[in-house]
Design an enzyme around this catalytic site. Structure first.
Site, PDB file in Angstrom:
ATOM      1  N   THR A 133       6.104  -9.860   1.277  1.00 19.11           N
ATOM      2  CA  THR A 133       6.568  -8.474   1.430  1.00 19.11           C
ATOM      3  C   THR A 133       6.112  -7.792   2.719  1.00 19.11           C
ATOM      4  O   THR A 133       5.015  -8.078   3.226  1.00 19.11           O
ATOM      5  CB  THR A 133       6.072  -7.626   0.233  1.00 19.11           C
ATOM      6  OG1 THR A 133       6.197  -6.234   0.554  1.00 19.11           O
ATOM      7  CG2 THR A 133       4.614  -7.883  -0.094  1.00 19.11           C
ATOM      8  N   GLU A 135       5.009  -4.975   2.783  1.00 17.86           N
ATOM      9  CA  GLU A 135       3.802  -4.199   2.459  1.00 17.86           C
ATOM     10  C   GLU A 135       2.559  -4.830   3.092  1.00 17.86           C
ATOM     11  O   GLU A 135       1.539  -4.172   3.250  1.00 17.86           O
ATOM     12  CB  GLU A 135       3.610  -4.114   0.944  1.00 17.86           C
ATOM     13  CG  GLU A 135       4.371  -2.979   0.286  1.00 17.86           C
ATOM     14  CD  GLU A 135       3.805  -1.611   0.601  1.00 17.86           C
ATOM     15  OE1 GLU A 135       2.623  -1.380   0.356  1.00 17.86           O
ATOM     16  OE2 GLU A 135       4.556  -0.762   1.105  1.00 17.86           O
ATOM     17  N   TYR A 157      -1.540  -3.877  -4.604  1.00 18.93           N
ATOM     18  CA  TYR A 157      -0.344  -4.739  -4.612  1.00 18.93           C
ATOM     19  C   TYR A 157      -0.283  -5.570  -3.339  1.00 18.93           C
ATOM     20  O   TYR A 157      -0.124  -6.800  -3.372  1.00 18.93           O
ATOM     21  CB  TYR A 157       0.909  -3.867  -4.748  1.00 18.93           C
ATOM     22  CG  TYR A 157       2.212  -4.584  -4.435  1.00 18.93           C
ATOM     23  CD1 TYR A 157       2.809  -5.429  -5.363  1.00 18.93           C
ATOM     24  CD2 TYR A 157       2.848  -4.419  -3.196  1.00 18.93           C
ATOM     25  CE1 TYR A 157       4.014  -6.090  -5.067  1.00 18.93           C
ATOM     26  CE2 TYR A 157       4.035  -5.071  -2.903  1.00 18.93           C
ATOM     27  CZ  TYR A 157       4.614  -5.899  -3.840  1.00 18.93           C
ATOM     28  OH  TYR A 157       5.794  -6.550  -3.549  1.00 18.93           O
ATOM     29  N   LYS A 161      -0.577  -9.607  -2.706  1.00 26.23           N
ATOM     30  CA  LYS A 161       0.492 -10.369  -2.045  1.00 26.23           C
ATOM     31  C   LYS A 161      -0.030 -11.066  -0.788  1.00 26.23           C
ATOM     32  O   LYS A 161       0.495 -12.097  -0.383  1.00 26.23           O
ATOM     33  CB  LYS A 161       1.660  -9.442  -1.693  1.00 26.23           C
ATOM     34  CG  LYS A 161       2.484  -9.016  -2.908  1.00 26.23           C
ATOM     35  CD  LYS A 161       3.420 -10.129  -3.373  1.00 26.23           C
ATOM     36  CE  LYS A 161       4.388  -9.655  -4.437  1.00 26.23           C
ATOM     37  NZ  LYS A 161       5.359 -10.664  -4.848  1.00 26.23           N
TER      38      LYS A 161
END
Ligand code: NAP
Ligand code: GDD
Length: 342
Positions: A133, A135, A157, A161
């Protein structure tokens, strides 16, 4: 030629459902991992699973959980797939601040559980796609982010990841497993979960039109590179069709604020509005009656925010010949039309 056999974790999610459609259209046998819940939550794949030509012939569902070693190992051992798409995750950034341990277990260790099963079962022909991601870039000073940009994750999160990103790279290099990370920027669709901002805006405007209810949002200044999930699942599939595993960015290369998304949606719906700001927040007022269409509230802010994301997908374009078909306007149009027709 033997049929390709794929496992999709997260098949009931937005991406899982589009990917299942894509793989079935390519004649794959698809096995989906689903979680038990007190209510059945297969809405996004019911159109596939209720098709008698597909159900238990080319599409099979199995109970399991990313936090449960044995269910992951047993499923991979039973199916011995040629491709695994690991899409299952606690995927909500704000929620990850509230359930960080669970998020780490599912989003970080879940990936390791898959890789360990592939390694222990010696599945040399099995290719693994990991749903990585944008992110990971987090709070980043880069104007545009590519595979070479540094990572600076700021949420539980994103940190989970990040673990998955590196464990995929590690297993690829240490054991020669074909495993790759798709570093995907935000992608949306009419099937997007209701608490992600794009879908929340469209559902909120529908509620406003139908019942006058005010839509409440958080930070309108955050900018995202928004594409359509349909384009992105095609990119995932292409990554596993390559001779060599490569970590690749998928993005549109355009970045818009949450405010831009809201304003475009209001205009598309022909709602005339004015705005005002005061110490209580920002307000969008209906020009026809003065009612508050939308207002901001700090309760939707995150403890740490990712202020800006824009992706450089030139490597994917060159390697996969991948290019998104949807732009920002086409995405909003489809999301609104689907919502207002159904
Ligand atoms: P989503 O709609 O939230 O779907 C997540 C899926 O994971 C659902 O099927 C969910 O099952 C399943 N799941 C969650 N926890 C699980 C667990 N412990 N065990 C088994 N299954 C579990 O997410 P999405 O938007 O499709 O995203 C797919 C993947 O790509 C996620 O890993 C996400 O983090 C990543 N990603 C998404 C984007 C994006 O913009 N959409 C961008 C980059 C990366 P239930 O249906 O039972 O909840
Ligand atoms: N969810 C939500 N709800 N977000 C809001 C709201 C609101 O009411 N108001 C403003 N926002 C802002 C968030 O603060 C964030 O900056 C932006 O809208 C987008 O939020 P989300 O739609 O929740 O997505 P995300 O960018 O945090 O995460 C999504 O994209 C990631 C890829 O960059 C998820 O799909 C992640 O799983 C994915 O990895």
């Amino acid at each position: 030629m033997h049929k390709k056999v794929a496992i999709i974790t997260g098949i009931t999610g937005q991406d899982g459902s589009y990917l299942a459609e894509l793989l079935l259209s390519k004649n794959y046998i698809v096995h989906g991992l689903i979680r038990r819940s007190s209510l059945i939550k297969t809405d996004r794949i019911d159109h596939l699973f209720n098709d008698r030509k597909i159900r238990n012939k080319r599409l099979f569902l199995h109970y399991g959980d990313m936090t449960d070693d044995l269910s992951i190992y047993s499923l991979i051992n039973l199916i011995k797939p040629t491709e695994i798409y690991n899409l299952a995750a606690q995927s909500h950034v704000k929620v990850s601040f509230e359930i960080p341990l669970y998020t780490a277990n599912a989003d970080a260790l879940g990936t390791l559980r898959i890789l360990e099963a592939v390694r222990n079962l010696n599945l040399k022909k099995c290719k693994v796609y990991q749903a990585s991601t944008s992110e990971l870039y987090g709070n980043n000073s880069s104007k545009i982010m590519s595979e070479k940009t540094y990572f600076n994750p700021v949420s539980p999160y994103a940190v989970a990841k990040l673990y998955s990103y590196y464990i995929v790279k590690s297993y690829r290099e240490a054991y020669g497993i074909f495993a790759c990370n798709g570093i995907l920027f935000n992608h949306e669709s009419p099937k997007r979960g209701e608490t992600f901002v794009t879908r929340k805006i469209i559902l909120g405007l529908k509620d406003y039109i139908n019942s006058g209810k005010t839509l409440i949002l958080g930070n309108l200044d955050a900018k995202r590179d928004w594409g359509h999930a349909k384009d992105y699942v095609e990119g995932m599939w292409l990554m596993l069709q390559q001779k060599k595993p490569k970590d690749l960015v998928l993005a549109t290369g355009k970045s818009y604020s949450v405010r831009d998304f809201l304003i475009k949606s209001l205009k598309y719906l022909n709602i005339r509005f004015s705005t005002k700001k005061n110490k209580l927040g920002e307000f969008f007022l209906d020009s026809s009656n003065g009612q508050i269409i939308c207002k901001t509230d700090k309760k939707y802010h995150r403890p740490l925010e990712v202020p800006y994301l824009k992706g450089d997908a030139r490597k994917a374009r060159k390697t996969l010949n991948w290019k998104p078909k949807y732009n920002f306007d086409a995405l909003i149009k489809e999301m609104i039309e689907e919502e207002f027709v159904n």
